[in-house]
Design a protein around this motif. Structure first.
Motif, PDB file in Angstrom:
ATOM      1  N   THR A  57      -7.876  -9.360 -10.892  1.00 12.32           N
ATOM      2  CA  THR A  57      -7.320  -8.421  -9.633  1.00 12.32           C
ATOM      3  C   THR A  57      -8.054  -7.252  -9.024  1.00 12.32           C
ATOM      4  O   THR A  57      -8.857  -6.288  -9.670  1.00 12.32           O
ATOM      5  CB  THR A  57      -6.085  -7.891 -10.359  1.00 12.32           C
ATOM      6  OG1 THR A  57      -5.814  -8.443 -11.834  1.00 12.32           O
ATOM      7  CG2 THR A  57      -5.615  -6.538 -10.134  1.00 12.32           C
TER       8      THR A  57
ATOM      9  N   GLN B  60      -4.308  -3.689  -7.541  1.00 12.07           N
ATOM     10  CA  GLN B  60      -3.310  -2.702  -9.034  1.00 12.07           C
ATOM     11  C   GLN B  60      -2.672  -1.468  -8.496  1.00 12.07           C
ATOM     12  O   GLN B  60      -1.504  -1.151  -9.045  1.00 12.07           O
ATOM     13  CB  GLN B  60      -4.679  -2.026  -9.859  1.00 12.07           C
ATOM     14  CG  GLN B  60      -5.222  -3.344 -10.320  1.00 12.07           C
ATOM     15  CD  GLN B  60      -6.833  -3.172 -10.899  1.00 12.07           C
ATOM     16  OE1 GLN B  60      -7.395  -2.343 -10.408  1.00 12.07           O
ATOM     17  NE2 GLN B  60      -7.081  -3.396 -11.777  1.00 12.07           N
TER      18      GLN B  60
ATOM     19  N   GLU C 131      -8.631  -4.184  -6.715  1.00  8.86           N
ATOM     20  CA  GLU C 131      -7.996  -2.440  -6.598  1.00  8.86           C
ATOM     21  C   GLU C 131      -6.565  -2.193  -5.785  1.00  8.86           C
ATOM     22  O   GLU C 131      -6.352  -2.025  -5.642  1.00  8.86           O
ATOM     23  CB  GLU C 131      -9.321  -2.278  -5.838  1.00  8.86           C
ATOM     24  CG  GLU C 131     -10.957  -1.949  -6.555  1.00  8.86           C
ATOM     25  CD  GLU C 131     -12.145  -1.093  -6.462  1.00  8.86           C
ATOM     26  OE1 GLU C 131     -12.563  -0.830  -7.378  1.00  8.86           O
ATOM     27  OE2 GLU C 131     -11.757  -0.822  -4.846  1.00  8.86           O
TER      28      GLU C 131
END
Lengths: 288, 288
Positions: free
Chosen positions: A2, A7, A4
């Motif tokens: 994932t 996120q 950054e």
């Protein structure tokens, strides 16, 4: 893996148009979370709302954000509403709110935005040429630019930002007085840019006020950005420039080109700066 | 004597933050009332709200407007709310609504704006020089420019707009392809400009698309303007320019200088244009 930025953009849907996200200190500069992250969160919330429905419009074309208070690490509520759904464009409003220490909601940012389909923007009739830049390896990586000075703010570690040395003298105490920066920009972890990320990048460079000999925080009052194309994968070229400094207010223009050399985003923001007693460093009057 | 612009800006207070005004066909272009009049009405409503209170902020510094539907002659409701009142700046939102033929309210425009005190902007550290312009009497008065062609739209009779002949070839069927206009601007009845009037003027010139060989209406999706100083009395100088035309979207930048040569306002808007089958007239790539 994932990335950054994904996120940071993650939103949980509470009710239709009502989302919860989280501001991470990894995107902070000083005590505040970077304003570009808040704008991108507003854009992500609006994409959910305007990108669904009978005629989905998933690409931000124009977004204007007014900053009401500084975002702090922690939960953040994103309320996104459609104001108008049209055939070609849809317009919405986003309100970002955090709960203050006293339990009272505090508005961080309010944005208006118009969405459409950037696939319709493939036809370029006229554009702005990108600046010539040295090879990225010959540029100054901002995450490590301070050398023995204080550590770079967390935000700089999220970016792969390489400033043209010709516009990085301010980092060594020699502002040029031109109010200008140029460089290569991308995500440090290699995430590919998209239209929402462009809105984040438009506010991610160090403030041009640094190049005018004005240190300290330059809070944005207002930011308006236009996304003019879906960026091709690869490094982006970016330029910022300020022309007018009056009464402690400075406008900052930004342009971003993709790896094919196409202008994909531009913006202007109005910042408040604190003029040092010694005065700013001014090289010449701005031009148009 | 009541000046035309003051009549157009007249608001009756219904409740706190709730006003009624009237759009007059005298400010129309085609069936729609000029968008600059709507923006100025939003600014006038916000001035009432943000200009009162403990720390009054009466001058618009930044205003961003999103156009949702075309304003028609008739009554218009202006709802203005303070989002944040600070020591130096206050921010608010304005919503302009008209009642449609079916009795249902239709939103015309939504704006966010930050207000402050432009008396604090007396210190000019850096600015943009005004363009050289021929004497106003050697320029082309747009209200009468069409000669034997169709009458100028009503809006043009509210203005004393004199275009530099070098940028008015489009009116005679010879667009330059530069996407640029320059001229002197003011109110036809001599009303002195003020910050709210600057927001109106920023959108008052013929669209730059005319100079790219693109006729027809160029509806504004988004407009953001900054007022950088209180204008001195006298004629204003104005310039508009477009750099980027992609996918039927064109940005239009505008600058206004007062009679002392000081830059007092600048703006950017994103417009939607219909590309003619013969293509636009493009002189050269835009620059920064």
């Amino acid at each position: 893996m994932t990335f950054e930025f994904d996120q940071a953009m993650a939103l949980s849907a509470e009710d239709p148009g009502s989302f919860t996200g989280r501001l991470d200190g990894a995107w902070a500069i000083g005590p505040a979370v970077n304003g570009g992250v808040l704008m991108a969160l507003a854009a992500a919330g609006l994409r959910e709302v305007l990108g669904s429905g009978e005629v989905p419009h998933s690409d931000p074309l124009a977004l204007s954000a007014y900053f009401l208070s500084a975002g702090a690490p922690g939960d953040i509520a994103v309320a996104a509403d459609a104001l108008r759904r049209g055939r070609t464009f849809s317009t919405g409003q986003a309100v970002l709110t955090q709960t203050g220490a006293d339990g009272v909601p505090v508005e961080r940012l309010r944005a208006l935005a118009t969405y459409g389909d950037l696939a319709a923007s493939d036809q370029v009739h006229r554009s702005i040429e990108p600046p010539d830049l040295p090879d990225p390896d010959d540029c100054i990586a901002t995450a490590t630019a301070r050398g023995k000075g204080p550590d770079a703010p967390p935000l700089m570690h999220r970016l792969d930002l390489r400033l043209d040395p010709a516009t990085a003298g301010w980092a060594a105490g020699r502002p040029s007085g031109r109010g200008e920066m140029r460089g290569w920009i991308g995500f440090a972890d290699g995430r590919v840019p998209d239209p929402v990320a462009l809105l984040f990048f438009l506010d991610a460079m160090p403030p041009t006020s640094f190049d005018l000999g004005i240190g300290g925080w330059a809070p944005t009052l207002e930011f308006s950005g236009h996304v003019r194309g879906r960026p091709a994968p690869g490094r982006l070229r970016m330029q910022t420039r300020s022309h007018t400094l009056t009464g402690g207010l400075l406008e900052e223009d930004a342009w971003i080109w993709d790896s094919t050399g196409r202008l994909v985003a531009q913006s202007r923001q109005l910042c408040s700066v604190r003029i040092p007693e010694s005065g700013p460093v001014i090289a010449a009057a701005g031009d148009r």
